[in-house]
Design a protein around this motif. Structure first.
Motif: not given
Lengths: 334, 334
Positions: B247-248, B271-273
């Protein structure tokens, strides 16, 4: 749509001539884990063997897997006394491999396994499930439990020539070793299993009781072993309607009187003909009376028939079979 | 698309102030089983608790489950040292609950668990899998392993204030108890885990090695614990490219330098928001630095983003959260 598979073992399977659920006796202990892997992954993963009968008939798990690939149902495997590790994910309910039914107490922990499986059946949130079995030697212990409960029903066989005389003698020896008369465990399912059953019967009967208590629509996915489960559940006091779905091969077995069992145990029985023909090695042995049922095959064929998908499932069975044959060749190093 | 979840425990979690993965210390041991049940069934089934942090932030399993309900990926749970029974089906690889990292040998069977998980990773027939973890206290043992290997990377926390000083002191005590200098286990992943790790690190590192050996496209689904796994795999000699998706919130953690870790360990990091906002109690705590990652959440959000489904997954998270709150109220009898 979810199939629960209870996979376990009983040393009863090692009695000469009892089980066809393996090419040779030393491989029988791997059959339930391999069946679970075939349903979960499409082929054995950790199990070092593809279950076939001594004559080469592939496990009914191949047919159930074919239906799963076509219809896409969910699967939960319960470890109901496996004796070898499996790569299929399993739910543990504290069951242990079963002993030989000729011993006084082949399932010492029957009451605990029943109760633990009942709690799992109560907790499972699905509105509708079917439950199936894989346990080599399981029709003999099913017969043992039926006799301990005093039920008349007889049992089928995965062999073309049902060794029913042998099974009856084994059960007689078991009853004698257990100090039980026929019918002496009526109304006492845990005692019947502890003295004459196997761990799969304990887990399935417990699961069914728990699931039915909470209003789950439940189908017994199997043949005469599931008739024994129904008897156990009825002797435990459960009166709700129960459905049983099996293959036409069990219904056609002259050793089996499904109609009488259905009437005696208030079972709604469906027997589905997979429509197999002699033109494929994965299907032809069924026409000669081999295998007949197991690993939820009859239920899976009933689902396929309902979805008008039986021809597609038969085609898919050929694909699954080729994959299994390929896996067997890798395992053999051939 | 299949997510493998390694679920286990370490007594390290019981050290005061180390873990936020439970409302109170006595419930931490139930968290991994509850997380597995939430992914498998949508709510706890056998686990008597919904995992929340002391401040009430729900487990990241809720977000991963929301993505699963939206995207429909498959799930396999590995028992990587669970100490309580779970209703989620699990694959057994012989892992046992881990001891306190301040002991000389918190994972005595590290080598066997590594090898058994490697065999499972090699055998699994899927062309593409992601692997995630749930183990309260796991960032402290990850730090322990990184130090034992001599890697500089630091670790994140599920608490808004990362108790990194406490973790460093705990790891120092562990190294002293193990008779290890920093970096003394370089090139010896099994020794690093046996002395300073936890059973989940053993299982994930073994699984990754086995899967990569057979050409499986593998994604490490997690934050700094998965950086420790990457370090273990690299110290074991594996040089194939590895992807890590998180994750972000982990990427934004000032304690963490993902870019350096990626460069040092040849990791392709995404890294995903999740795009969470403060308007829902299931999402808002992440904005305050709670939870951050775990149970495959970052990988699940990356899959959701790829499918243009993040808004739908966020909506679904609210549904999953309501279901979990309902389950918690039933568990409380309130």
């Amino acid at each position: 749509m979810r199939l629960i598979l209870a996979a376990g073992t009983t040393r009863t399977a090692a009695i000469d001539g009892i089980s066809a659920a393996g090419a040779e006796p030393s491989l029988l202990a791997h059959t339930p884990g391999a069946d679970a892997e075939i349903l979960a992954y499409g082929r054995p993963v950790r199990a070092p063997v593809v279950p076939v009968s001594p004559s080469g008939c592939p496990t009914p798990a191949a047919a159930t897997r074919a239906a799963r690939e076509q219809l896409g149902f969910d699967l939960t495997v319960i470890d109901a006394g496996l004796s070898k590790p499996t790569a299929a994910p399993t739910v543990s309910v504290g069951a242990a491999p079963g002993g030989d039914v000729r011993e006084p107490e082949p399932v010492p922990a029957a009451a605990a396994a029943l109760e633990s499986a009942r709690r799992f059946g109560r907790a499972l949130p699905h509105p509708e499930v079917a439950i199936a079995e894989t346990i080599p030697g399981g029709t003999t212990t099913a017969l043992g439990v039926l006799r301990a409960l005093g039920e008349d029903a007889s049992v089928s066989s995965s062999l073309p020539e049902n060794p029913l005389g042998l099974k009856e003698r084994v059960v007689e020896r078991g009853l004698a070793a257990s100090g039980l008369e026929v019918g002496e465990a009526a109304g006492e399912p845990a005692r019947a299993i502890r003295r004459m059953g196997d761990p799969v019967l304990a887990v399935v009967a417990g699961f069914v009781s728990g699931a039915v208590e909470t209003g789950t629509a439940l189908t017994l996915a199997g043949g005469t072993q599931m008739v024994a489960v129904a008897a156990l559940v009825r002797h435990g006091g459960e009166e709700s309607p129960l459905a049983l779905e099996t293959t036409s091969y069990v219904a056609a077995d002259p050793a089996v009187d499904l109609a009488s069992a259905a009437a005696a145990l208030d079972l709604d029985v469906t027997a589905t003909d997979p429509g197999f023909s002699a033109d494929h090695p994965a299907a032809a042995p069924y026409l000669d009376g081999e295998a007949k049922e197991g690993v939820g095959m009859g239920w899976a064929m009933t689902r396929a028939a309902e979805a008008d998908a039986l021809p597609a499932v038969r085609d898919r069975l050929a694909t699954v079979y080729d994959r299994l044959v390929g896996a067997a060749e890798v395992a053999d190093g051939s």
